[in-house]
Design a protein around this motif. Structure first.
Motif, PDB file in Angstrom:
ATOM      1  N   VAL A   1     -16.924 -12.463  23.619  1.00 24.12           N
ATOM      2  CA  VAL A   1     -16.118 -13.677  23.444  1.00 24.12           C
ATOM      3  C   VAL A   1     -15.362 -14.101  24.700  1.00 24.12           C
ATOM      4  N   CYS A   2     -15.076 -13.148  25.599  1.00 23.06           N
ATOM      5  CA  CYS A   2     -14.350 -13.480  26.829  1.00 23.06           C
ATOM      6  C   CYS A   2     -15.288 -13.706  28.009  1.00 23.06           C
ATOM      7  N   GLY A   3     -16.487 -13.112  27.948  1.00 22.10           N
ATOM      8  CA  GLY A   3     -17.401 -13.217  29.080  1.00 22.10           C
ATOM      9  C   GLY A   3     -16.821 -12.550  30.300  1.00 22.10           C
ATOM     10  N   LYS A   4     -16.671 -13.291  31.389  1.00 21.58           N
ATOM     11  CA  LYS A   4     -16.126 -12.762  32.640  1.00 21.58           C
ATOM     12  C   LYS A   4     -14.661 -13.169  32.835  1.00 21.58           C
ATOM     13  N   GLU A   5     -14.060 -13.751  31.798  1.00 22.34           N
ATOM     14  CA  GLU A   5     -12.689 -14.238  31.899  1.00 22.34           C
ATOM     15  C   GLU A   5     -11.700 -13.265  31.252  1.00 22.34           C
ATOM     16  N   LYS A   6     -10.461 -13.281  31.735  1.00 24.73           N
ATOM     17  CA  LYS A   6      -9.415 -12.452  31.144  1.00 24.73           C
ATOM     18  C   LYS A   6      -9.004 -13.025  29.787  1.00 24.73           C
ATOM     19  N   GLY A   7      -8.701 -12.149  28.862  1.00 25.20           N
ATOM     20  CA  GLY A   7      -8.276 -12.604  27.547  1.00 25.20           C
ATOM     21  C   GLY A   7      -7.976 -11.436  26.637  1.00 25.20           C
ATOM     22  N   ILE A   8      -7.645 -11.751  25.413  1.00 24.91           N
ATOM     23  CA  ILE A   8      -7.425 -10.734  24.380  1.00 24.91           C
ATOM     24  C   ILE A   8      -8.557 -10.858  23.366  1.00 24.91           C
ATOM     25  N   ALA A   9      -9.229  -9.764  23.122  1.00 22.41           N
ATOM     26  CA  ALA A   9     -10.352  -9.753  22.180  1.00 22.41           C
ATOM     27  C   ALA A   9      -9.992  -8.912  20.964  1.00 22.41           C
ATOM     28  N   CYS A  10     -10.313  -9.418  19.784  1.00 19.44           N
ATOM     29  CA  CYS A  10      -9.954  -8.748  18.532  1.00 19.44           C
ATOM     30  C   CYS A  10     -11.180  -8.598  17.640  1.00 19.44           C
ATOM     31  N   ILE A  11     -11.181  -7.544  16.870  1.00 18.94           N
ATOM     32  CA  ILE A  11     -12.168  -7.347  15.806  1.00 18.94           C
ATOM     33  C   ILE A  11     -11.407  -7.300  14.492  1.00 18.94           C
ATOM     34  N   ILE A  12     -11.778  -8.164  13.567  1.00 16.09           N
ATOM     35  CA  ILE A  12     -11.205  -8.075  12.217  1.00 16.09           C
ATOM     36  C   ILE A  12     -12.339  -8.158  11.202  1.00 16.09           C
ATOM     37  N   GLY A  13     -12.690  -7.003  10.691  1.00 15.00           N
ATOM     38  CA  GLY A  13     -13.706  -6.900   9.643  1.00 15.00           C
ATOM     39  C   GLY A  13     -13.177  -5.952   8.583  1.00 15.00           C
ATOM     40  N   THR A  14     -13.954  -4.938   8.234  1.00 13.66           N
ATOM     41  CA  THR A  14     -13.456  -3.909   7.313  1.00 13.66           C
ATOM     42  C   THR A  14     -12.210  -3.259   7.892  1.00 13.66           C
ATOM     43  N   GLY A  15     -12.246  -2.972   9.200  1.00 15.57           N
ATOM     44  CA  GLY A  15     -11.078  -2.493   9.936  1.00 15.57           C
ATOM     45  C   GLY A  15     -10.665  -3.542  10.951  1.00 15.57           C
ATOM     46  N   SER A  16      -9.683  -3.214  11.788  1.00 16.71           N
ATOM     47  CA  SER A  16      -9.280  -4.149  12.843  1.00 16.71           C
ATOM     48  C   SER A  16      -9.008  -3.392  14.134  1.00 16.71           C
ATOM     49  N   ASN A  17      -9.139  -4.101  15.250  1.00 23.63           N
ATOM     50  CA  ASN A  17      -8.895  -3.521  16.562  1.00 23.63           C
ATOM     51  C   ASN A  17      -8.657  -4.668  17.538  1.00 23.63           C
ATOM     52  N   SER A  18      -8.190  -4.360  18.737  1.00 25.51           N
ATOM     53  CA  SER A  18      -7.927  -5.393  19.728  1.00 25.51           C
ATOM     54  C   SER A  18      -7.845  -4.771  21.105  1.00 25.51           C
ATOM     55  N   CYS A  19      -7.901  -5.610  22.129  1.00 27.23           N
ATOM     56  CA  CYS A  19      -7.727  -5.115  23.488  1.00 27.23           C
ATOM     57  C   CYS A  19      -7.343  -6.243  24.431  1.00 27.23           C
ATOM     58  N   LEU A  20      -6.717  -5.865  25.532  1.00 24.15           N
ATOM     59  CA  LEU A  20      -6.479  -6.770  26.652  1.00 24.15           C
ATOM     60  C   LEU A  20      -7.609  -6.522  27.636  1.00 24.15           C
ATOM     61  N   TYR A  21      -8.322  -7.579  28.005  1.00 22.85           N
ATOM     62  CA  TYR A  21      -9.568  -7.481  28.781  1.00 22.85           C
ATOM     63  C   TYR A  21      -9.397  -8.215  30.094  1.00 22.85           C
ATOM     64  N   ASP A  22      -9.831  -7.575  31.198  1.00 20.92           N
ATOM     65  CA  ASP A  22      -9.606  -8.155  32.524  1.00 20.92           C
ATOM     66  C   ASP A  22     -10.773  -8.972  33.066  1.00 20.92           C
ATOM     67  N   GLY A  23     -11.784  -9.199  32.252  1.00 25.15           N
ATOM     68  CA  GLY A  23     -12.968  -9.928  32.694  1.00 25.15           C
ATOM     69  C   GLY A  23     -14.166  -9.029  32.894  1.00 25.15           C
TER      70      GLY A  23
END
Length: 276
Positions: free
Chosen positions: A99-121
């Motif tokens: 979802v972020c590709g090569k760009e910085k952003g915050i990526a989240c997973i929300i399905g049966t469980g949930s998770n997230s991260c700060l991504y630098d690209g």
């Protein structure tokens, strides 16, 4: 030739990329090193068609965040593709690259469980631990299901919601307690009730339950990331996808900027590895 694998506990999607784009797709059983040993994983990989000369493999999967589990996957892949260079990554990095590709952003997973991260690209900078549905997994299907069941069993949910629930599900008190505390995969059992939440989302009670769950996800996870107010927040997963309206309402109320909301990371991963 580059082989991408995006795996959960239920299924694994394999995509072979060549110079002209996608050369082949195939789906096998899911692979999770916490639930399967090397021989079981090799058996699944062996069910693949002949993918020809694979030089690079990018495997993304649940349970692939720590080195010893990554090694199980890598050793299994090398049994079938001995000449390939293998990179084993977590499902969180799969979401981020998708979802972020090569760009910085915050990526989240929300399905049966949930998770997230700060991504630098390219890689994960910071990950707030998800902790599972007992200690964490805010906003997830399992936690929403847990909240719904608890309210029904404690007679907090509105009478019409309780009536509709018991008409839809042939469950007694003892059945629910047994499935949550004694049987395997209680998180999946709990998450199945998000179908009921979706069907009854017009109920003020249900709408608030869903929105409050997303609010907890933002408060306890997203707000811990540096510069979260200025970064796009992207989502992968069935719960985020099917409750998109409620997710957008909560984000707007908290002043956060939403990015993409996708059901699966696969297509985004393909574009990432094609360099698009």
């Amino acid at each position: 030739m580059i082989l991408i694998a995006e795996s959960g506990s239920t299924k694994t999607d394999w995509v072979l990329l060549g110079s002209k784009g996608i050369a082949k797709r195939q789906q096998t059983l899911g692979i999770n090193p916490y639930h399967q040993n090397t021989s079981s994983i090799i058996k699944i990989i062996s069910s693949l068609d002949d993918f020809g000369s694979v030089t690079q493999i990018f495997f993304y999967g649940a349970g692939c965040a720590v080195d010893d589990k990554k090694k199980i996957i890598k050793d299994s892949l090398l049994q079938i593709f001995p000449d390939a260079n293998c990179e084993i990554n977590s499902d969180v990095l799969a979401a981020a690259r998708s979802v972020c590709g090569k760009e910085k952003g915050i990526a989240c997973i929300i399905g049966t469980g949930s998770n997230s991260c700060l991504y630098d690209g390219e890689n994960i900078e910071h990950n707030v631990p998800p902790l599972g549905y007992i200690l964490g997994d805010e906003g997830s299907g399992a936690v929403m299901g847990k909240k719904l069941l608890a309210d029904i069993l404690k007679n907090i949910a509105p009478a019409e919601i309780k009536s509709a629930f018991y008409q839809k599900y042939n469950l007694e008190y003892a059945d629910i307690i047994n499935k949550v505390y004694k049987e395997e995969a209680p998180s999946r059992f709990l998450a199945q009730f998000t179908v009921f939440l979706s069907e009854n989302i017009q109920s003020p009670y249900i709408s608030e339950l869903v929105k409050n769950s997303f609010c907890e996800f933002f408060e306890r996870n997203i707000k811990q990331y540096n510069n979260h107010i200025n970064l796009p927040i992207h989502f992968i997963g069935s719960i985020a996808y099917y409750f998109k309206n409620e997710l957008e309402m909560v984000a707007a109320k908290t002043g956060l900027r939403l990015g993409k909301i996708e059901q699966s990371p696969l297509e985004g991963l393909i574009q990432y590895h094609l360099g698009k």
